[in-house]
Design a protein around this motif. Structure first.
Motif, short mmCIF file in Angstrom:
data_model
loop_
_atom_site.label_atom_id
_atom_site.label_comp_id
_atom_site.label_asym_id
_atom_site.label_seq_id
_atom_site.Cartn_x
_atom_site.Cartn_y
_atom_site.Cartn_z
N GLN A 34 38.33 42.02 42.41
CA GLN A 34 38.48 42.85 41.22
C GLN A 34 37.12 43.13 40.57
O GLN A 34 36.87 44.23 40.09
N ASN A 38 35.92 46.98 40.09
CA ASN A 38 35.69 47.56 38.76
C ASN A 38 34.22 47.66 38.39
O ASN A 38 33.88 48.23 37.36
N THR A 40 32.46 45.45 37.19
CA THR A 40 32.22 44.70 35.97
C THR A 40 31.77 43.30 36.37
O THR A 40 32.49 42.59 37.06
#
Length: 81
Positions: A34, A38, A40
């Motif tokens: 993830q 993303n 991030t």
């Protein structure tokens, strides 16, 4: 330095083990999949000497050893010729 994930890695459940004291170890689950998707890096952890990363196998790689391996003999039937 380790070379990244291979095709068998379940990189959504990476576990970081870090020693907090002589008696305690902290375990933290990281969703690297993830994080990369993303873009991030809020969960990005700086590794320290003594840290241990555990990357489990994905489901397919766990059952792959129980599946038959296809080979040429499965497709050739001498009776056809």
């Amino acid at each position: 330095m380790a070379g990244g994930f291979n095709g068998q890695a379940k990189h959504s459940q990476v576990v970081l083990f870090r020693r907090k004291s002589d008696d305690t170890v902290e375990a933290r689950i990281l969703d690297v999949k993830q994080m990369l998707k993303n873009k991030t890096l809020g969960e990005d952890i700086h590794l320290k000497p003594g840290d241990l990363l555990f990357v489990p196998q994905n489901t397919i790689s766990k059952i792959r050893r129980h599946l038959p391996i296809p080979n040429l003999s499965m497709y050739l039937n001498p009776a056809q010729f």
